[in-house]
Design an enzyme around this catalytic site. Structure first.
Site, PDB file in Angstrom:
ATOM      1  N   HIS A 136      -7.991  -0.369   5.103  1.00 59.18           N
ATOM      2  CA  HIS A 136      -8.143  -1.289   6.232  1.00 59.18           C
ATOM      3  C   HIS A 136      -9.582  -1.329   6.776  1.00 59.18           C
ATOM      4  O   HIS A 136     -10.158  -2.390   6.982  1.00 59.18           O
ATOM      5  CB  HIS A 136      -7.225  -0.882   7.385  1.00 59.18           C
ATOM      6  N   LYS A 162       0.858  -1.191   0.000  1.00 55.68           N
ATOM      7  CA  LYS A 162       0.000   0.000   0.000  1.00 55.68           C
ATOM      8  C   LYS A 162       0.892   1.239   0.000  1.00 55.68           C
ATOM      9  O   LYS A 162       2.049   1.110   0.397  1.00 55.68           O
ATOM     10  CB  LYS A 162      -0.925  -0.029   1.207  1.00 55.68           C
ATOM     11  N   HIS A 209      -2.373  -5.425   5.215  1.00 55.73           N
ATOM     12  CA  HIS A 209      -1.921  -6.312   6.299  1.00 55.73           C
ATOM     13  C   HIS A 209      -3.003  -6.541   7.357  1.00 55.73           C
ATOM     14  O   HIS A 209      -2.925  -7.488   8.122  1.00 55.73           O
ATOM     15  CB  HIS A 209      -0.617  -5.811   6.930  1.00 55.73           C
ATOM     16  N   ASP A 221      -5.424   6.833   4.386  1.00 55.34           N
ATOM     17  CA  ASP A 221      -4.460   5.949   5.037  1.00 55.34           C
ATOM     18  C   ASP A 221      -5.137   4.758   5.727  1.00 55.34           C
ATOM     19  O   ASP A 221      -4.554   3.689   5.817  1.00 55.34           O
ATOM     20  CB  ASP A 221      -3.666   6.779   6.062  1.00 55.34           C
TER      21      ASP A 221
HETATM   22  P1  NAP Z   1      11.822   2.900   2.580  1.00 51.59           P
HETATM   23  O1  NAP Z   1      12.318   2.651   3.952  1.00 51.59           O
HETATM   24  O2  NAP Z   1      11.968   4.265   1.993  1.00 51.59           O
HETATM   25  O3  NAP Z   1      12.597   1.864   1.622  1.00 51.59           O
HETATM   26  C1  NAP Z   1      12.512   1.938   0.226  1.00 51.59           C
HETATM   27  C2  NAP Z   1      13.320   0.803  -0.374  1.00 51.59           C
HETATM   28  O4  NAP Z   1      13.289   0.939  -1.795  1.00 51.59           O
HETATM   29  C3  NAP Z   1      14.781   0.820   0.011  1.00 51.59           C
HETATM   30  O5  NAP Z   1      15.242  -0.509   0.133  1.00 51.59           O
HETATM   31  C4  NAP Z   1      15.463   1.482  -1.183  1.00 51.59           C
HETATM   32  O6  NAP Z   1      16.788   1.065  -1.214  1.00 51.59           O
HETATM   33  C5  NAP Z   1      14.620   0.932  -2.316  1.00 51.59           C
HETATM   34  N1  NAP Z   1      14.616   1.758  -3.503  1.00 51.59           N
HETATM   35  C6  NAP Z   1      14.366   3.097  -3.608  1.00 51.59           C
HETATM   36  N2  NAP Z   1      14.466   3.496  -4.888  1.00 51.59           N
HETATM   37  C7  NAP Z   1      14.763   2.397  -5.614  1.00 51.59           C
HETATM   38  C8  NAP Z   1      15.013   2.165  -6.985  1.00 51.59           C
HETATM   39  N3  NAP Z   1      14.966   3.150  -7.891  1.00 51.59           N
HETATM   40  N4  NAP Z   1      15.294   0.910  -7.372  1.00 51.59           N
HETATM   41  C9  NAP Z   1      15.373  -0.104  -6.483  1.00 51.59           C
HETATM   42  N5  NAP Z   1      15.149   0.052  -5.165  1.00 51.59           N
HETATM   43  C10 NAP Z   1      14.873   1.291  -4.735  1.00 51.59           C
HETATM   44  O7  NAP Z   1      10.312   2.479   2.398  1.00 51.59           O
HETATM   45  P2  NAP Z   1       9.453   1.431   3.276  1.00 51.59           P
HETATM   46  O8  NAP Z   1       8.945   2.147   4.459  1.00 51.59           O
HETATM   47  O9  NAP Z   1      10.246   0.194   3.470  1.00 51.59           O
HETATM   48  O10 NAP Z   1       8.204   1.181   2.329  1.00 51.59           O
HETATM   49  C11 NAP Z   1       8.247   0.336   1.203  1.00 51.59           C
HETATM   50  C12 NAP Z   1       6.838   0.201   0.641  1.00 51.59           C
HETATM   51  O11 NAP Z   1       5.997  -0.371   1.638  1.00 51.59           O
HETATM   52  C13 NAP Z   1       6.167   1.529   0.267  1.00 51.59           C
HETATM   53  O12 NAP Z   1       5.285   1.307  -0.813  1.00 51.59           O
HETATM   54  C14 NAP Z   1       5.347   1.868   1.506  1.00 51.59           C
HETATM   55  O13 NAP Z   1       4.248   2.699   1.205  1.00 51.59           O
HETATM   56  C15 NAP Z   1       4.900   0.478   1.921  1.00 51.59           C
HETATM   57  N6  NAP Z   1       4.559   0.355   3.342  1.00 51.59           N
HETATM   58  C16 NAP Z   1       5.489   0.551   4.305  1.00 51.59           C
HETATM   59  C17 NAP Z   1       5.144   0.406   5.646  1.00 51.59           C
HETATM   60  C18 NAP Z   1       6.162   0.575   6.733  1.00 51.59           C
HETATM   61  O14 NAP Z   1       5.805   0.328   7.902  1.00 51.59           O
HETATM   62  N7  NAP Z   1       7.379   0.986   6.448  1.00 51.59           N
HETATM   63  C19 NAP Z   1       3.836   0.053   5.999  1.00 51.59           C
HETATM   64  C20 NAP Z   1       2.887  -0.158   4.991  1.00 51.59           C
HETATM   65  C21 NAP Z   1       3.273  -0.011   3.668  1.00 51.59           C
HETATM   66  P3  NAP Z   1      17.958   1.831  -1.979  1.00 51.59           P
HETATM   67  O15 NAP Z   1      17.922   3.257  -1.550  1.00 51.59           O
HETATM   68  O16 NAP Z   1      19.179   1.079  -1.566  1.00 51.59           O
HETATM   69  O17 NAP Z   1      17.664   1.667  -3.425  1.00 51.59           O
END
Ligand code: NAP
Length: 484
Positions: free
Chosen positions: A240, A148, A178, A235
């Site tokens: 959810h 999401k 989730h 959100d």
């Molecule tokens: P994040 O911490 O910003 O991580 C983003 C990831 O994407 C990093 O591993 C980054 O690594 C990689 N990335 C960025 N640009 C890229 C590119 N051009 N090519 C390949 N990899 C790339 O984000 P996150 O919080 O983990 O969230 C990830 C997804 O899950 C999003 O869609 C978010 O909305 C969703 N989500 C997250 C949560 C949460 O609790 N965090 C909850 C619900 C949903 P590099 O910089 O090394 O490339």
């Protein structure tokens, strides 16, 4: 009760965004726990991918740290951790570039289940889908998992669906919500459709109203500018809470089959009435005792985004006409609590005096904390002194009732990833469901944007703005207390 762990098939799972927050906190620790439980066959492989230039060894050290921090001590032993890390690889890849894809292709083994988890910003979903296809990495049987938010309105959700559909069939696409992976949420279906007890009463003739609450104590500090583009409606409600509403309101599917369940949920969304502006209350938490309010946390002094929303929703179908569903969710509220409460109507005729003290039957389904169910029933107050009634809970905490197994409920992500490997889409949103939810949400958000509507301030630690109390009072009802 003995816990049953049924191993899944051997798989190759690629996690794009492997260095990110979600992968570190949820995905890798969750996969480790399933490995520890014996559900993941030892020949399976998990390959991390992100732009960061790292060796597989360097990445394994990151995963080791994540396990150290996010897995409880009772599930950690050096041999299992080493065996798990031995199954992990890493390939540096930029979703927008051309480097690394051939290397990734070489990592994938024919004949095993292949899945690709897009744990990256949704803006990259299209690039990933396109390259998995053009580099011939994905097969017609491969699965993709997308995170999401799935769009921010109907138009963007449609565009995203079209982008994915250009390379993958709907049967290959797993849209994660989730909430659907939570034990209690699935139990809602078991309670409704595996017992004869509730279903005959599950309609507007016997249900007075339904309350769905998702309350958080945290604010948006740290990710305020991101949250400010979304707000509680996008959100929480569109995804959810909508899913919870569907599971409570849907008709029995003919079979516990992914498309049969999702067909019934879709019918509920399509039967939702538009919400009248007077049936919506939006709020923003205020500054308190030197602690920043929403305006400061969002770093946007002009922000009109809601950190709280309450709304009254009607479902126009035979089953629910006349039974309102009240939804509320917010940040910085008095307790962290998510629950669904179904309040039943009065018996048609009371044989007891008014003074006897009758109160409604309420079935509460707690999602967190302490997942479980509770049914409030009337009994006679013990002792002499005439027929006085008192209300007592028939309480079932899953952790208590199920003993060891109940205390070890897998995290939603663990369960959902195992479902992806099993090829079971029941707990994932279908494209048309997501679009229908946005089609209902868009006019509500559009109404605020065109009317200069401003959220009402509320005190941190409270139950939300006073106006939300009025939303219930004017119907002669009350919100349940928000408590852990
Ligand atoms: P994040 O911490 O910003 O991580 C983003 C990831 O994407 C990093 O591993 C980054 O690594 C990689 N990335 C960025 N640009 C890229 C590119 N051009 N090519 C390949 N990899 C790339 O984000 P996150 O919080 O983990 O969230 C990830 C997804 O899950 C999003 O869609 C978010 O909305 C969703 N989500 C997250 C949560 C949460 O609790 N965090 C909850 C619900 C949903 P590099 O910089 O090394 O490339």
């Amino acid at each position: 009760m003995v816990s049953r762990v049924i191993p899944v098939e051997t798989f190759d799972l690629v996690i794009f965004g492997a260095t990110g927050d979600l992968a570190t906190r949820k995905i890798f620790p969750g996969l480790y726990r399933r490995f520890w439980a014996g559900q993941i066959p030892p020949e399976s492989r998990i390959i991390g991918a992100a732009r960061s230039d790292m060796t597989p060894e360097g990445f394994r050290e990151q995963v080791r740290k994540a396990i150290d921090e996010f897995v409880s001590t009772d599930k950690k032993d050096a041999a299992t951790i080493d065996a798990f890390l031995g199954r992990i690889g890493y390939v540096p890849i930029d979703a927008k570039g051309t480097g690394g894809w051939d290397k990734l292709k070489a990592e994938m083994r024919p004949g095993v289940v292949s899945a690709f988890y897009f744990s990256v910003a949704p803006a990259l979903f299209g690039d990933l889908a396109e390259r998995l296809h053009s580099f011939e990495i994905a097969t017609p049987e491969s699965r993709i998992v997308v995170e999401k938010p799935f769009g921010r309105d109907l138009a963007s959700a449609r565009a995203l669906n079209a982008t994915l559909a250009a390379h993958f069939r709907e049967e290959q696409i797993y849209r994660i919500d989730h909430y659907l992976g939570k034990e209690t949420v699935q139990n809602l279906m078991a309670v409704r459709f595996a017992n004869i007890l509730f279903e005959p009463l599950w309609n507007s003739q016997y249900v007075d109203h339904v309350q769905i609450t998702v309350a958080e104590t945290v604010g948006v500090g740290g990710r305020g500018s991101y949250y400010d583009k979304s707000g509680a409606m996008r959100d929480m409600v569109q995804n959810h809470m909508m899913q919870l509403l569907c599971l409570i309101a849907m008709e029995p599917p003919y079979h516990f089959d992914p498309n049969a369940v999702r067909d019934e949920k879709l019918k509920v969304i399509r039967a939702l009435d538009p919400v009248r502006p007077e049936d919506i209350v939006r709020g923003q938490y205020a500054r308190q005792n030197g602690q920043p309010g929403y305006i400061e946390d969002s770093e946007n002094p002009q922000s009109r985004t809601e950190s709280y929303i309450a709304l009254k929703v009607h479902i126009s179908n035979w089953r629910w006409k006349g039974t309102p569903f009240y939804l509320r969710t917010g940040k910085k509220l008095r307790a962290r609590a998510s629950e669904i409460a179904i309040t039943f109507r009065e018996p048609p005729h009371s044989i007891f005096d008014d003074a006897a003290g009758w109160r409604e039957n309420v079935l509460t389904i707690r999602l967190q904390p302490n997942e479980g169910m509770n049914l409030m029933v009337m009994i006679k107050e013990p002792g002499p002194g005439g027929m006085r009634l008192t209300q007592v809970p028939l309480d079932m905490s899953f952790a208590e009732a199920l003993g060891e197994e109940g205390a070890d409920i897998p995290d939603a992500y663990e369960r959902l990833i195992m479902d992806v490997i099993r090829g079971n889409q029941t707990l994932f949103m279908r494209g048309d469901e997501v679009e229908a939810a946005w089609a209902w949400t868009d006019p509500i958000i559009g109404g605020w944007e065109s009317s200069e509507d401003r959220p009402k301030p509320y005190d941190p630690g409270s139950s939300g703005p006073d106006d939300s109390l009025m939303l219930m009072h004017r119907d002669g009802r009350r919100w349940r207390e928000i408590r852990e």
